[in-house]
Scaffold this motif. Sequence first.
Motif, mmCIF file in Angstrom:
data_model
loop_
_atom_site.group_PDB
_atom_site.id
_atom_site.type_symbol
_atom_site.label_atom_id
_atom_site.label_comp_id
_atom_site.label_asym_id
_atom_site.label_seq_id
_atom_site.Cartn_x
_atom_site.Cartn_y
_atom_site.Cartn_z
ATOM 1 N N GLU A 105 0.730 -1.307 0.012
ATOM 2 C CA GLU A 105 0.215 -0.036 -0.107
ATOM 3 C C GLU A 105 0.850 1.307 -0.035
ATOM 4 O O GLU A 105 0.248 2.519 0.188
ATOM 5 N N GLY A 106 2.016 1.178 -0.083
ATOM 6 C CA GLY A 106 3.022 2.253 -0.077
ATOM 7 C C GLY A 106 3.373 2.852 1.213
ATOM 8 O O GLY A 106 3.959 3.734 1.453
ATOM 9 N N ARG A 107 3.221 2.271 2.417
ATOM 10 C CA ARG A 107 3.316 2.697 3.862
ATOM 11 C C ARG A 107 4.789 2.244 4.050
ATOM 12 O O ARG A 107 5.209 1.170 3.789
ATOM 13 N N LEU A 108 5.299 3.045 4.904
ATOM 14 C CA LEU A 108 6.709 2.814 5.243
ATOM 15 C C LEU A 108 6.764 2.350 6.697
ATOM 16 O O LEU A 108 5.912 2.652 7.571
ATOM 17 N N TRP A 109 7.611 1.117 6.794
ATOM 18 C CA TRP A 109 7.831 0.378 8.118
ATOM 19 C C TRP A 109 9.125 0.781 8.486
ATOM 20 O O TRP A 109 9.942 0.248 7.718
ATOM 21 N N VAL A 110 9.393 1.674 9.504
ATOM 22 C CA VAL A 110 10.508 2.267 9.864
ATOM 23 C C VAL A 110 11.011 1.651 11.199
ATOM 24 O O VAL A 110 10.295 1.951 12.337
ATOM 25 N N ALA A 111 12.170 1.200 11.330
ATOM 26 C CA ALA A 111 12.738 0.972 12.642
ATOM 27 C C ALA A 111 12.992 2.163 13.454
ATOM 28 O O ALA A 111 13.880 3.076 13.025
ATOM 29 N N LEU A 112 12.492 2.535 14.502
ATOM 30 C CA LEU A 112 12.761 3.426 15.637
ATOM 31 C C LEU A 112 13.765 2.983 16.637
ATOM 32 O O LEU A 112 13.412 2.366 17.491
ATOM 33 N N VAL A 113 14.972 2.968 16.383
ATOM 34 C CA VAL A 113 16.167 2.232 17.177
ATOM 35 C C VAL A 113 16.022 2.638 18.276
ATOM 36 O O VAL A 113 16.326 1.931 19.260
ATOM 37 N N GLN A 114 16.234 4.203 18.595
ATOM 38 C CA GLN A 114 16.194 4.362 20.231
ATOM 39 C C GLN A 114 15.037 4.181 20.976
ATOM 40 O O GLN A 114 14.979 3.907 22.099
ATOM 41 N N SER A 115 13.622 4.157 20.465
ATOM 42 C CA SER A 115 12.568 4.056 21.109
ATOM 43 C C SER A 115 12.099 2.533 21.286
ATOM 44 O O SER A 115 11.223 2.383 21.963
ATOM 45 N N GLY A 116 12.766 1.771 20.348
ATOM 46 C CA GLY A 116 12.369 0.211 20.367
ATOM 47 C C GLY A 116 11.011 0.074 19.831
ATOM 48 O O GLY A 116 10.454 -0.738 20.365
ATOM 49 N N GLN A 117 10.731 0.654 18.661
ATOM 50 C CA GLN A 117 9.540 0.525 18.156
ATOM 51 C C GLN A 117 9.705 0.601 16.554
ATOM 52 O O GLN A 117 10.687 1.031 16.160
ATOM 53 N N ILE A 118 8.697 -0.186 15.936
ATOM 54 C CA ILE A 118 8.444 -0.124 14.360
ATOM 55 C C ILE A 118 7.375 1.106 14.108
ATOM 56 O O ILE A 118 6.087 0.890 14.699
ATOM 57 N N ALA A 119 7.654 1.872 13.327
ATOM 58 C CA ALA A 119 6.605 2.790 13.021
ATOM 59 C C ALA A 119 6.075 2.389 11.702
ATOM 60 O O ALA A 119 6.878 2.356 10.769
ATOM 61 N N CYS A 120 4.667 2.548 11.520
ATOM 62 C CA CYS A 120 3.864 2.432 10.182
ATOM 63 C C CYS A 120 3.530 4.060 9.791
ATOM 64 O O CYS A 120 2.953 4.571 10.361
ATOM 65 N N ILE A 121 4.203 4.365 8.591
ATOM 66 C CA ILE A 121 4.030 5.839 8.018
ATOM 67 C C ILE A 121 3.380 5.751 6.937
ATOM 68 O O ILE A 121 4.037 5.044 5.937
ATOM 69 N N THR A 122 2.420 6.612 6.539
ATOM 70 C CA THR A 122 1.659 6.507 5.291
ATOM 71 C C THR A 122 2.509 7.395 4.275
ATOM 72 O O THR A 122 3.542 8.027 4.713
#
Length: 292
Positions: free
Chosen positions: A206-223
């Motif tokens: 769908e064109g969303r980015l899945w990004v590793a937020l290395v310092q906060s310990g999360q994966i962000a899904c970004i439109t």
Amino acid sequence: MTPHIEIIGRERCRLGESPVWDPVLKRLFWVDGRAPTIWSFDPETGDQASLSAPDMVGSIVLGEPGRLVAGLRHEVCRVDFAAGVFTPLAKPDPILAAERLNDGKTDRAGRFVTGSQHHADGRPPEGRLYRFDRGGTCEVLETGVEISNSICFSPSGDRLYFADSLRQAIWTYAYDLETGQIGPRETLIDTAPLNSAPDGATVDAEGRLWVALVQSGQIACITPDGKVERLVDCPIPFPSCPAFGGERLDVLYVTAISDSGGRLKTDHPDGGRLFAIEGLGAQGIAETRCRL
């Protein structure tokens, strides 16, 4: 939908990065940049195998079936994983002694786009974003970079995403798939409000980015318009790079860091191990094979 997370990596990587799914071999490959080692995993059997690399590994991409292409410290190599052979293909010229290749992906036409990192005490950073074309020719796309990360492409290949992690922003560029040229840089998202620099990234169908937020310990899904759609908490510190894999490309594999040799280090017993997230309700896109 509640995601299910399983830690599957056998080893604690010092600098786990660059997972990529091979749909022909039905295996996941990733690297420990500091070891330096290339790893592979068969989710059907649980088999894991490794190959020592001759130098630090920044990233790997798929080559022709049965092969990988790796960005080592100062050169790009073809890798025959089964035979354990690294064959030089291309090298940036010039490349600084303190500069090393880092994150990288293939564009949708099979070129290898990889960035370098360069730390210079008292001097501006001199890392660059490179594009390697068939025959090993190289062009610089961006300069003044400290830590290249988050490289990935929109599903159609007409947008390039890229970040200099220490600037805590992901940028986007119009990308000419025919020529490999880029347009002006635009900011997709400032990640400072997410309390982290961006590390590795991938896109879904769908064109969303899945990004590793290395310092906060999360994966962000970004439109594609830069909105945070969701955040997924990771089970271990310092997630570094995600990639979709599995038969239906619906499993998000994530590498992690235990000791980057600099800013990031953890004593968590599972720190640096590969883990898999299922049940995200997202499907990835098969990576294009590199045609250098």
